[in-house]
Design a protein around this motif. Structure first.
Motif, PDB file in Angstrom:
ATOM      1  N   GLY A 119      29.802  81.114  51.979  1.00  0.00           N
ATOM      2  CA  GLY A 119      30.333  81.880  50.871  1.00  0.00           C
ATOM      3  C   GLY A 119      30.521  80.978  49.662  1.00  0.00           C
ATOM      4  O   GLY A 119      30.335  79.763  49.724  1.00  0.00           O
ATOM      5  N   TYR A 120      30.901  81.607  48.559  1.00  0.00           N
ATOM      6  CA  TYR A 120      31.163  80.870  47.340  1.00  0.00           C
ATOM      7  C   TYR A 120      32.472  81.366  46.748  1.00  0.00           C
ATOM      8  O   TYR A 120      32.877  82.504  46.977  1.00  0.00           O
ATOM      9  CB  TYR A 120      30.020  81.061  46.336  1.00  0.00           C
ATOM     10  N   ALA A 121      33.086  80.470  45.987  1.00  0.00           N
ATOM     11  CA  ALA A 121      34.353  80.861  45.349  1.00  0.00           C
ATOM     12  C   ALA A 121      34.307  80.495  43.875  1.00  0.00           C
ATOM     13  O   ALA A 121      33.709  79.498  43.491  1.00  0.00           O
ATOM     14  CB  ALA A 121      35.521  80.146  46.015  1.00  0.00           C
ATOM     15  N   VAL A 122      34.938  81.362  43.056  1.00  0.00           N
ATOM     16  CA  VAL A 122      35.122  81.006  41.647  1.00  0.00           C
ATOM     17  C   VAL A 122      36.583  81.244  41.288  1.00  0.00           C
ATOM     18  O   VAL A 122      37.270  82.062  41.904  1.00  0.00           O
ATOM     19  CB  VAL A 122      34.230  81.838  40.697  1.00  0.00           C
ATOM     20  N   HIS A 123      37.072  80.512  40.269  1.00  0.00           N
ATOM     21  CA  HIS A 123      38.403  80.725  39.722  1.00  0.00           C
ATOM     22  C   HIS A 123      38.229  81.314  38.336  1.00  0.00           C
ATOM     23  O   HIS A 123      37.332  80.913  37.613  1.00  0.00           O
ATOM     24  CB  HIS A 123      39.150  79.395  39.590  1.00  0.00           C
ATOM     25  N   ALA A 124      39.069  82.208  38.001  1.00  0.00           N
ATOM     26  CA  ALA A 124      38.994  82.759  36.648  1.00  0.00           C
ATOM     27  C   ALA A 124      40.399  82.891  36.093  1.00  0.00           C
ATOM     28  O   ALA A 124      41.347  83.242  36.797  1.00  0.00           O
ATOM     29  CB  ALA A 124      38.318  84.121  36.657  1.00  0.00           C
ATOM     30  N   HIS A 125      40.550  82.590  34.803  1.00  0.00           N
ATOM     31  CA  HIS A 125      41.827  82.766  34.122  1.00  0.00           C
ATOM     32  C   HIS A 125      41.513  82.970  32.662  1.00  0.00           C
ATOM     33  O   HIS A 125      40.884  82.123  32.030  1.00  0.00           O
ATOM     34  CB  HIS A 125      42.721  81.536  34.322  1.00  0.00           C
ATOM     35  N   GLY A 126      41.876  84.068  32.110  1.00  0.00           N
ATOM     36  CA  GLY A 126      41.488  84.371  30.738  1.00  0.00           C
ATOM     37  C   GLY A 126      39.972  84.413  30.672  1.00  0.00           C
ATOM     38  O   GLY A 126      39.324  85.086  31.464  1.00  0.00           O
ATOM     39  N   LEU A 127      39.421  83.671  29.718  1.00  0.00           N
ATOM     40  CA  LEU A 127      37.973  83.705  29.575  1.00  0.00           C
ATOM     41  C   LEU A 127      37.300  82.615  30.396  1.00  0.00           C
ATOM     42  O   LEU A 127      36.079  82.566  30.489  1.00  0.00           O
ATOM     43  CB  LEU A 127      37.585  83.539  28.105  1.00  0.00           C
ATOM     44  N   ASP A 128      38.130  81.708  30.965  1.00  0.00           N
ATOM     45  CA  ASP A 128      37.519  80.601  31.702  1.00  0.00           C
ATOM     46  C   ASP A 128      37.160  81.041  33.106  1.00  0.00           C
ATOM     47  O   ASP A 128      38.014  81.518  33.852  1.00  0.00           O
ATOM     48  CB  ASP A 128      38.509  79.422  31.810  1.00  0.00           C
ATOM     49  N   VAL A 129      35.879  80.849  33.459  1.00  0.00           N
ATOM     50  CA  VAL A 129      35.449  81.136  34.818  1.00  0.00           C
ATOM     51  C   VAL A 129      34.754  79.900  35.336  1.00  0.00           C
ATOM     52  O   VAL A 129      33.834  79.373  34.700  1.00  0.00           O
ATOM     53  CB  VAL A 129      34.471  82.329  34.857  1.00  0.00           C
ATOM     54  N   SER A 130      35.216  79.398  36.472  1.00  0.00           N
ATOM     55  CA  SER A 130      34.664  78.132  36.992  1.00  0.00           C
ATOM     56  C   SER A 130      33.278  78.359  37.583  1.00  0.00           C
ATOM     57  O   SER A 130      32.857  79.497  37.816  1.00  0.00           O
ATOM     58  CB  SER A 130      35.611  77.595  38.061  1.00  0.00           C
ATOM     59  N   GLN A 131      32.575  77.237  37.841  1.00  0.00           N
ATOM     60  CA  GLN A 131      31.294  77.322  38.532  1.00  0.00           C
ATOM     61  C   GLN A 131      31.558  77.664  39.990  1.00  0.00           C
ATOM     62  O   GLN A 131      32.570  77.260  40.553  1.00  0.00           O
ATOM     63  CB  GLN A 131      30.562  75.971  38.453  1.00  0.00           C
ATOM     64  N   PRO A 132      30.652  78.403  40.652  1.00  0.00           N
ATOM     65  CA  PRO A 132      30.846  78.724  42.073  1.00  0.00           C
ATOM     66  C   PRO A 132      30.817  77.443  42.905  1.00  0.00           C
ATOM     67  O   PRO A 132      30.016  76.545  42.630  1.00  0.00           O
ATOM     68  CB  PRO A 132      29.641  79.611  42.407  1.00  0.00           C
ATOM     69  N   GLU A 133      31.751  77.359  43.866  1.00  0.00           N
ATOM     70  CA  GLU A 133      31.695  76.231  44.790  1.00  0.00           C
ATOM     71  C   GLU A 133      31.519  76.776  46.199  1.00  0.00           C
ATOM     72  O   GLU A 133      32.065  77.821  46.544  1.00  0.00           O
ATOM     73  CB  GLU A 133      32.990  75.426  44.701  1.00  0.00           C
ATOM     74  N   PRO A 134      30.723  76.136  47.014  1.00  0.00           N
ATOM     75  CA  PRO A 134      30.477  76.643  48.369  1.00  0.00           C
ATOM     76  C   PRO A 134      31.729  76.510  49.228  1.00  0.00           C
ATOM     77  O   PRO A 134      32.466  75.535  49.111  1.00  0.00           O
ATOM     78  CB  PRO A 134      29.344  75.755  48.876  1.00  0.00           C
ATOM     79  N   ILE A 135      31.972  77.522  50.053  1.00  0.00           N
ATOM     80  CA  ILE A 135      33.109  77.467  50.968  1.00  0.00           C
ATOM     81  C   ILE A 135      32.694  78.115  52.287  1.00  0.00           C
ATOM     82  O   ILE A 135      31.705  78.845  52.352  1.00  0.00           O
ATOM     83  CB  ILE A 135      34.333  78.242  50.447  1.00  0.00           C
ATOM     84  N   ALA A 136      33.480  77.863  53.329  1.00  0.00           N
ATOM     85  CA  ALA A 136      33.270  78.560  54.594  1.00  0.00           C
ATOM     86  C   ALA A 136      34.059  79.855  54.529  1.00  0.00           C
ATOM     87  O   ALA A 136      35.228  79.843  54.183  1.00  0.00           O
ATOM     88  CB  ALA A 136      33.766  77.706  55.765  1.00  0.00           C
ATOM     89  N   ALA A 137      33.398  80.990  54.782  1.00  0.00           N
ATOM     90  CA  ALA A 137      34.107  82.269  54.666  1.00  0.00           C
ATOM     91  C   ALA A 137      33.426  83.299  55.543  1.00  0.00           C
ATOM     92  O   ALA A 137      32.218  83.206  55.784  1.00  0.00           O
ATOM     93  CB  ALA A 137      34.117  82.744  53.221  1.00  0.00           C
ATOM     94  N   PRO A 138      34.190  84.283  56.032  1.00  0.00           N
ATOM     95  CA  PRO A 138      33.550  85.380  56.776  1.00  0.00           C
ATOM     96  C   PRO A 138      32.826  86.289  55.784  1.00  0.00           C
ATOM     97  O   PRO A 138      33.129  86.258  54.597  1.00  0.00           O
ATOM     98  CB  PRO A 138      34.732  86.120  57.406  1.00  0.00           C
ATOM     99  N   PRO A 139      31.882  87.120  56.243  1.00  0.00           N
ATOM    100  CA  PRO A 139      31.208  88.030  55.335  1.00  0.00           C
ATOM    101  C   PRO A 139      32.237  88.968  54.694  1.00  0.00           C
ATOM    102  O   PRO A 139      33.199  89.363  55.342  1.00  0.00           O
ATOM    103  CB  PRO A 139      30.256  88.835  56.242  1.00  0.00           C
ATOM    104  N   GLY A 140      32.009  89.248  53.421  1.00  0.00           N
ATOM    105  CA  GLY A 140      32.953  90.114  52.718  1.00  0.00           C
ATOM    106  C   GLY A 140      33.524  89.396  51.518  1.00  0.00           C
ATOM    107  O   GLY A 140      33.006  88.361  51.106  1.00  0.00           O
ATOM    108  N   THR A 141      34.581  89.953  50.990  1.00  0.00           N
ATOM    109  CA  THR A 141      35.134  89.431  49.747  1.00  0.00           C
ATOM    110  C   THR A 141      36.639  89.284  49.879  1.00  0.00           C
ATOM    111  O   THR A 141      37.302  90.100  50.537  1.00  0.00           O
ATOM    112  CB  THR A 141      34.828  90.407  48.584  1.00  0.00           C
ATOM    113  N   ARG A 142      37.177  88.238  49.285  1.00  0.00           N
ATOM    114  CA  ARG A 142      38.623  88.087  49.223  1.00  0.00           C
ATOM    115  C   ARG A 142      38.986  87.767  47.776  1.00  0.00           C
ATOM    116  O   ARG A 142      38.406  86.876  47.161  1.00  0.00           O
ATOM    117  CB  ARG A 142      39.049  86.931  50.129  1.00  0.00           C
ATOM    118  N   VAL A 143      39.901  88.512  47.235  1.00  0.00           N
ATOM    119  CA  VAL A 143      40.335  88.257  45.861  1.00  0.00           C
ATOM    120  C   VAL A 143      41.820  87.948  45.905  1.00  0.00           C
ATOM    121  O   VAL A 143      42.602  88.693  46.498  1.00  0.00           O
ATOM    122  CB  VAL A 143      40.091  89.482  44.948  1.00  0.00           C
ATOM    123  N   ARG A 144      42.189  86.834  45.319  1.00  0.00           N
ATOM    124  CA  ARG A 144      43.594  86.468  45.279  1.00  0.00           C
ATOM    125  C   ARG A 144      44.028  86.408  43.818  1.00  0.00           C
ATOM    126  O   ARG A 144      43.411  85.724  43.001  1.00  0.00           O
ATOM    127  CB  ARG A 144      43.802  85.116  45.972  1.00  0.00           C
TER     128      ARG A 144
END
Lengths: 571, 373
Positions: A119-144
């Motif tokens: 999986g991949y993860a990105v951080h977003a705050h205001g207009l800033d969105v980070s580059q995707p970084e690879p992570i270990a994750a089950p299929p699907g989506t998690r938003v925190r």
């Protein structure tokens, strides 16, 4: 001096429309999960969502390349061109949910598609969105989502306590769960499980959770009906109601929302059952073709516009009314158990009218048909056998009876009103309403409001036997009144005033009938002979909806012997 | 004041007066009757401000004067006295009655607070035979409306003067009663006039103005808005209804194309039986006429079917028409004749009903709207 707003500000303003409180975040994220085809959705809330709110699903996931785009405003996978707006089948479509949340909070989005190993993860705050970084994750989506409204202190001031904010999320999720029985839901608050809905074939657990165990058990299931809309669901029976409409849950094409139109249809179906100011509750699923509904009315999508609204209104009203009528018959069976003595005598003349009677021809064809219908009507036959003994009349108001195992109380006025109402309604519906034309038409003058309301119900009134014609500005001449039933005393002015009070749902014809019924029947405080009471109960039992008078007051109350035993401390 | 009188005389007068008094009035003195002793008569007056009744009976007056007593109470007391003579003495606050060995004191209110009789300014005046007047009232007022919602005009009965004829008309909008008679004394110069009299007041007038030959009717007040009905020893003054009475001439068909002559008693009995079956069906009975026969039918899904055959004298075409039986019987009950004449103009136009034989000097007719289905 006029300036273009910078992007951050524009984002915050747009977010204001969508993200109002933690509930809005939960709603956006859970709807996204449902649109992604999730079968399990977990929602974890920390401090009412003020600190953190996390939604996990096992849906299709977002590809690495799309992750950053998900935070761009008006970026969506659900809609490609404007024509698609005509047939929206997904819950979201505006493409501003995640962008709006990121504008007022810190968001971490993790996702893995089924055909990807990582999986991949990105951080977003205001207009800033980070580059995707690879992570270990089950299929699907998690938003925190964290630090909600940290950059909008004013908004934060308007939030209620964490407990209150969580309660909103919890009740929303439980209601939404009713629409998606095949999706498992799990909700936790500060690490403790609030509820878990396993995926299931029936709604029992979820209904009990939302409405309470007893109320859920009382719900009446609608028979699925087709037409301008497919209508399914559960509604509360007459007499089980609430002071508000909050638990009138409505899913239009899977979208949980409020609709004034359909709430009106709901009330209309209860028009002759519910007391004024009380509202039925329950759960309705109304499915219409996607191009017949426009959810793009409001950013929170809490109301919709329907094409063919009148037809949908009608289907909803009729299918609820049908379920109520069916339920009333079966509840009567529980409340009373005796065969009406009048049944045999009522059936007898109809056989004559059809054949051997030498003067049958004198009775119009319509009458014979009507009699035949009465004789073969299932309601008359469905009444179960048994014995109900009339004991006495109480306070010249109530009829006391017993079937041996319970005390049955009947409100004589309400009961008679129901009987008269159904007789009038049946006659009017079958077009055999008798009219009494006036020799000297009498005029009424109405004010502008009244005239407008009266004009709207004029054709319905005519069907009920009351014909009026315009006679100058805002003045009418009454030409005929319905015959019998004390119609001569019918106070048209009071009726028009009545229309104003509850102009929404009620059927004008039914209101006339109810008013006529009320005027023509025995009042409370009138002494009845034994035979009159027997006849009244027998006729009540043959009604379609015997349990309530047309104004919604109960007609029959049953007190079981064991309830009486408890009064005597004999349990 | 002080007088001695026959218990029966005073009981009758106070009893009639107590029926005028409104039990629920907010003005205390209006629930009293006024007794005024003057010369050798006692005048008993009661009013509800709409209707004022005054009656007189002979008495042995000691001191002239007036007293007011609560009407219902006093009438109840007098009604329980056997025939005999009583003595009444009154002060502004008390009326004391002595009868044989009993003594009663009733609280009274000062007589000078009692509403005075309406203005004595007189207008149009005429006289009618008292018996005839009672018949006219009986023949018409039942047809007036009893629904306040439909307005005071229809609750009244029209009295219309033209030449030496008096016409009385009452309608509730569905049926109409019309009765005409020659006056014993026409108004001066054969004046025309119209009065709408509250039907209840006419009923009181008919009930209380008996035992004499003539009833004198006089318009009172500067605008003629009150009417007095007077005999030698009683009078009723009525406040008239202000309004425009419907043009009744318009609703009576000018001509009919078929008619029936029917035995009144047989028709009433048949309709009454059939109405039992019609029940909640708006008391609707159907009437079919063919071959000199009248067939009444009624039916209801809760009660059954009714069928009645009557011999009639039919002229004109056959007919099928429906009526509210109760209305029809109501009308027939007010026709004192062995036979009635019914006239029709098709099944949708109003039908006319009259006595089968003319009575000298009187014309009585009713118009009834058929039911429509």
């Amino acid at each position: 001096m006029i300036r273009l707003l910078d992007e951050t500000t524009v984002g915050a303003i747009a977010a204001g429309e969508v993200v109002e409180r933690p509930l809005s975040v939960a709603k956006e994220l859970v709807e996204n999960a449902l649109d992604a085809g999730a079968t399990r959705i977990g929602v974890a809330v920390t401090r009412g969502g003020l600190d953190a709110l996390e939604v996990t699903d096992d849906g299709v996931g977002i590809a690495c390349d799309d992750l950053r785009l998900a935070f761009a405003r008006h970026a969506t996978s659900k809609l490609a061109r404007v024509a698609d707006l005509e047939r929206i089948a997904t819950l979201g479509f505006r493409g501003e949910g995640l962008a709006a949340i990121a504008a007022v909070a810190r968001v971490r989005l993790e996702s893995r598609t089924r055909d990807s190993d990582i999986g991949y993860a990105v951080h977003a705050h205001g207009l800033d969105v980070s580059q995707p970084e690879p992570i270990a994750a089950p299929p699907g989506t998690r938003v925190r989502v964290e630090a909600l409204f940290a950059n909008v202190p004013v908004r934060r001031d308007y939030l209620r306590s964490p407990t209150a904010e969580f309660a909103r999320i919890s009740s929303f999720l439980a209601m939404l769960g009713l629409g998606y029985p095949s999706v498992a839901f799990n909700l936790t608050h500060d690490g403790r499980t609030a509820f878990t809905f396993p995926a299931a074939g029936t709604l029992d657990q979820r209904l009990a959770h939302v409405f309470g165990t007893d109320a859920a058990r009382s719900l009446v299931a609608l028979e699925p009906s087709d037409g301008a809309a497919r209508v399914r669901g559960f509604v509360s029976p007459p007499g089980v109601d609430r002071g508000d409409r909050r638990l009138q849950l409505l899913f239009v094409n899977g979208r949980l929302l409020r609709s004034t139109l359909l709430a009106g249809a709901w009330s209309a179906a209860y028009a002759t059952f519910a007391l004024r100011g009380r509202h039925p509750f329950g759960l309705l699923f109304v499915d219409v073709p996607p191009d017949h509904v426009d959810p793009n009315v409001h950013p929170t999508k809490s109301d919709v516009r329907l094409r063919f609204a009148d037809a949908v209104h009608d289907v909803v009203r009729r299918s609820i009314a049908r379920a109520l009528a069916r339920d009333a018959t079966s509840r009567l069976r529980d409340a009373l158990s005796f065969a009406p003595p009048l049944q045999a005598t009522a059936a007898a003349p109809s056989q004559d009218a059809g054949s051997s009677n030498p003067h049958a021809a004198l009775f119009g064809a319509e009458t014979s048909r009507e009699l035949a219908v009465a004789a073969t009507s299932p309601d008359a036959n469905e009444v179960p056998p048994g014995e109900l003994r009339i004991l006495a009349q109480l306070d010249d108001t109530f009829v006391l009876a017993t079937d041996g195992s319970a005390l049955v109380l009947v409100d004589q006025h309400a009961a008679h009103e129901r009987v008269a109402f159904e007789a009038i309604a049946a006659r009017a519906r079958s077009g055999t309403a008798v009219q009494e034309p006036l020799l000297v038409p009498y005029g009424i003058e109405l004010d502008a409001d009244e005239a407008e309301r009266f004009e709207r119900s004029r054709s319905a009134l005519a069907a009920a036997g009351l014909e009026a014609e315009p006679f100058g500005e805002r003045a009418y001449r009454i030409l005929t009144t319905p015959a019998g039933y004390g119609a001569r005393a019918f106070d048209l002015r009071a009726y028009v005033a009545d229309l104003a009070e509850d102009a929404g749902g009620l059927d004008a014809r039914e209101r006339v009938w109810a008013s006529l019924a009320c005027h023509s029947v025995v009042r409370a405080g009138e002494r009845l002979e034994h035979a009159e009471m027997t006849a009244l109960l027998a006729r009540l039992v043959r009604c379609k909806n015997p349990m309530h008078c047309p104004h919604g007051r109960p007609t029959i109350v049953r007190i079981e012997a064991d309830a009486i035993a408890r009064m005597f401390k004999r349990t | 004041m002080k007088f001695r009188c026959n218990t029966k005389d005073i009981a009758t007068a106070v009893g009639a007066a107590s029926k005028i008094v409104n039990a629920h009035t907010t003005v205390p003195i209006l629930s009293n009757v006024l007794l005024a002793a003057d010369g050798d008569v006692i005048r008993v007056r009661a009013t509800d401000l709409e209707v004022t009744l005054e009656q007189a009976f002979p008495a042995e007056v000691g001191d002239p004067g007036s007293v007011t007593v609560p009407a219902k109470l006093f009438s109840g007391y007098l009604g329980n006295l056997p025939p005999g003579t009583l003595e009444l003495s009154g002060t502004p606050t008390r009326a004391s009655v002595k009868w044989e060995r009993s003594n009663y004191d009733f609280h009274a209110l000062p007589a000078d607070e009692y509403p005075p009789l309406p203005s004595a300014q007189k207008g149009t005046s005429f006289a009618i035979d008292a018996k005839r007047f009672r018949e006219g009232v009986a023949a018409t007022i039942f047809a007036a409306s009893s629904e306040e919602a439909r307005g005071a005009v229809l609750m009244g009965t029209l009295m219309e003067l033209a030449g030496d004829r008096l016409t009385m008309v009452a309608t509730d909008g569905y049926r109409l009663a019309k009765w005409e008679a020659t006056l014993a004394r026409p108004p001066d110069g054969g004046a025309t006039a119209k009065f709408i009299v509250p039907s209840r007041a006419l009923a009181e007038a008919a009930r209380n103005l008996g035992g004499t030959e003539l009833v004198e009717v006089t318009a009172l007040g500067p605008s003629g808005n009150q009417l007095s009905f007077a005999t030698a020893n009683a009078s009723i003054v009525v406040r008239l209804v202000d309004g425009q009475y419907p043009n009744y001439g318009q609703v009576i068909p000018a001509q009919f194309d078929r008619s029936l002559r029917i035995n009144t008693g047989a028709l009433i009995a048949g309709l009454r039986r059939a109405e039992l079956v019609a029940g909640d069906r708006a008391s609707m009975v159907k009437i079919n006429v063919a071959n000199q026969q009248l067939i009444i039918t009624a039916n209801s899904d809760t009660t059954g079917n009714a069928y009645e055959e009557l011999e009639v004298e039919q002229s004109g075409e056959d007919l099928a028409i429906a009526f509210n039986a109760r209305y029809l019987v109501d009308i027939l009950n007010h026709i004192d004749a062995p036979q009635i004449l019914m006239e029709f103009l098709g099944p949708l136009s109003p039908a006319a009903i009259r006595p089968g034989d003319d009575v000298e000097g009187i014309a009585q007719m009713y118009v009834l709207m058929p039911l429509r289905q």
